[in-house]
Scaffold this active site. Structure first.
Site, mmCIF file in Angstrom:
data_model
loop_
_atom_site.group_PDB
_atom_site.id
_atom_site.type_symbol
_atom_site.label_atom_id
_atom_site.label_comp_id
_atom_site.label_asym_id
_atom_site.label_seq_id
_atom_site.Cartn_x
_atom_site.Cartn_y
_atom_site.Cartn_z
ATOM 1 N N CYS A 16 0.828 -1.207 0.000
ATOM 2 C CA CYS A 16 0.000 0.000 0.000
ATOM 3 C C CYS A 16 0.862 1.257 0.000
ATOM 4 C CB CYS A 16 -0.893 0.094 1.220
ATOM 5 S SG CYS A 16 -1.625 -1.412 1.706
ATOM 6 N N CYS A 70 -3.385 8.009 7.195
ATOM 7 C CA CYS A 70 -2.019 8.169 7.711
ATOM 8 C C CYS A 70 -2.035 8.542 9.186
ATOM 9 C CB CYS A 70 -1.266 9.243 6.924
ATOM 10 S SG CYS A 70 -0.945 8.766 5.227
#
Lengths: 164, 388
Positions: free
Chosen positions: A41, A114
């Protein structure tokens, strides 16, 4: 949250943090290490913590990160080290993704994951510390650890074909 | 800080000579090409002169050129317009696996309408094998669309070969030439191209103009219905300033293309040779069959968005096919199609040069980029020495 942020554009604070990240590198003989993310990813975050006692409470004396990832991943890594350094473990575990996002003056929506990754890395590092030292793991922490591991397995399964 | 632009494949500034050619059409010559009076006539003359210029450039007839608003519009028009106008002949369309999203998404949309789409894969250099196209053609195939040059990795496709196969089988062949038009020679007759897309802003013309070459006699429905401009193929009040600018840009390319190509090829060689000295790196795209302005490399265990943003801090503008920079968080379908591993695809960087790229700018990039890569790898848990 401020409204001036639009997808794909970073705030000044994000860019400054990305340019001069705090606390990056390894801690030798770390008391706990949290490893989250997946190379497929594109974001991998490792958090190292050093724990010591102060006034009878366990505090995060030192924290460092190593991150492979985009601007947002590096910025959230740096900011979480700033947020929890010197805090008691109990308080550190109260850090949320929203604290991370707010400290950066906002993140594009598509990069919210994130901030989740940074919090997860912290949870994992603390869990690792408890586990390694044979301490009893608070129920809530055990639950969060389990969820993070589960999500990890799902992602690894999803990208298995591509990663081989 | 001096800014260095190395993202010409994305868009380019308008050439001063083009601005000069356009200026009167933004002011006193404002007429609508459909009006009968003097103002209309002036615009109509400029439109047809522009058509002559661009058609001659690709060896087409003026009546085979339709001006559109963008390459995206041209590509949408081709896929949808050919599919719907030739339904009685068949429902099958062939595209490559490395097309621009405007082809991919149009094809996906057509699939929802009941058309059949075949995607042809590419080799590790991003090259389509013409034989694969031949083998994919069925008696229901109405259109083959393969881009001339990849916008990401710069690979030049064997368009002439594919064109010959399609012509032989009586199937329309379209090429998206957005990255090649104005940079390398195109002859629609020799290359047996039936439909071709090109864009103004990639060749130092203004944004908002594109073209579609449609060979005479081809059945294609319009995307935009209305006042019947562009021979009924593209209704809309004609964007004269942009089209005049586009034609001027083409005129300049025609004169300067050859020498410009040679100049860029030298810089390209220098960039590739020196950047491959970085440990754990590699070239994306074809080493030989490659457009001269494109350099695309991967640097393992760096992340493209971080590379781009670090470069930006030094005033250098590049782009990446990394997942993290995209709106979908998926890595570039083009890099995946060439078989790159995830850790390679994430660290891809596209450097695209153009008319105002100077050698000293390339030298500056060569000085800065290895430092940035080193720093990004330093912050990363994956240490460089682990992958040697």
């Amino acid at each position: 949250m401020e409204k001036k942020i639009c997808a794909g554009l970073y705030t000044q604070k994000v860019l400054e943090t990305f340019k001069n990240p705090h606390n990056y590198g390894k801690i030798k003989n770390a008391d706990g290490i949290g490893k989250v993310g997946n190379i497929v990813c594109g974001d991998v975050m490792w958090l190292y913590i050093k724990v010591s006692k102060k006034n009878g409470k366990e505090i995060i004396k030192d924290i460092k990160f190593e991150t492979f990832g985009c601007v947002a991943a590096i910025s959230t890594s740096s900011i979480i080290t700033d947020l929890v350094k010197g805090k008691t473990i109990e308080d550190a575990l109260k850090t949320t993704k929203d604290n991370v996002i707010e400290s950066l003056g906002g993140l594009p929506k598509i990069k919210y994951h994130c901030s989740v990754l940074a919090v997860d890395a912290l949870v994992e590092a603390i869990h690792d510390y408890f586990f390694k030292n044979g301490k009893s793991i608070p129920e809530n922490l055990a639950k969060r650890h389990k969820l993070i591991q589960k999500a990890k397995d799902i992602i690894e399964e999803k990208y298995k074909k591509w990663a081989k | 800080m001096k800014k260095i632009y190395l993202d010409y494949a994305s868009t380019a500034p308008v050439d001063r000579r083009v601005i000069k050619a356009m200026s009167s059409f933004l002011g006193e010559n404002f007429g609508n090409t459909m009006s009968l009076h003097y103002f209309g006539q002036e615009s109509k003359i400029a439109l047809e002169q522009s058509r002559n210029t661009v058609s001659a450039f690709i060896n087409a007839q003026p009546n085979e050129i339709i001006f559109t608003g963008s390459a995206t519009e041209s590509n949408n028009t081709v896929l949808k317009g050919i599919a719907f106008a030739n339904k009685e002949k068949g429902n099958h369309i062939i595209i490559s696996s490395i097309e621009h999203p405007c082809i991919n998404e149009s094809a996906k949309w057509l699939e929802k309408q009941g058309f059949k789409i075949t995607q042809i894969g590419v080799d590790r250099y991003g090259m389509v094998n013409a034989t694969d196209i031949r083998n994919a053609i069925t008696d229901k195939t109405v259109l083959v669309s393969v881009m001339h040059v990849s916008n990401e990795i710069g690979t030049i496709q064997p368009i002439g070969e594919i064109g010959a196969i399609c012509r032989e089988r009586g199937i329309y062949f379209h090429t998206d030439a957005s990255q090649s038009f104005g940079k390398i020679p195109i002859d629609v007759k020799k290359m047996k191209i039936d439909l071709l897309t090109a864009s103004s802003h990639k060749v130092y013309g203004p944004k908002g103009a594109g073209l579609l070459f449609v060979r005479e006699g081809i059945k294609m429905d319009p995307l935009l219905h209305g006042g019947g401009q562009e021979n009924g193929k593209r209704s809309s009040t004609v964007n004269i300033p942009a089209i005049v600018g586009f034609a001027k840009a083409v005129e300049i390319c025609k004169k300067e293309m050859r020498s410009e190509n040679a100049r860029l090829a030298k810089l390209q060689k220098k960039l590739i040779k020196n950047l491959l000295k970085v440990k754990n790196s590699g070239l994306n795209g074809h080493p030989g069959e490659r457009i001269a302005n494109n350099v695309n490399l991967w640097f393992a265990f760096t992340e493209g968005e971080s590379l781009v943003m670090q470069l930006d801090m030094y005033g250098i503008a590049c782009s990446t096919g990394s997942a993290c920079s995209s709106m979908t968080l998926e890595p570039s379908h083009v890099l995946i199609a060439t078989g790159l591993r995830p850790e390679q695809a994430h660290g891809s960087l596209r450097i695209s040069m153009g008319r105002w790229t100077k050698e000293k700018e390339i030298d500056y990039l060569l000085k800065i980029l290895p430092k940035i890569i080193k720093r990004i790898r330093e912050i990363s848990p994956f240490k460089e020495e682990a992958f040697v």
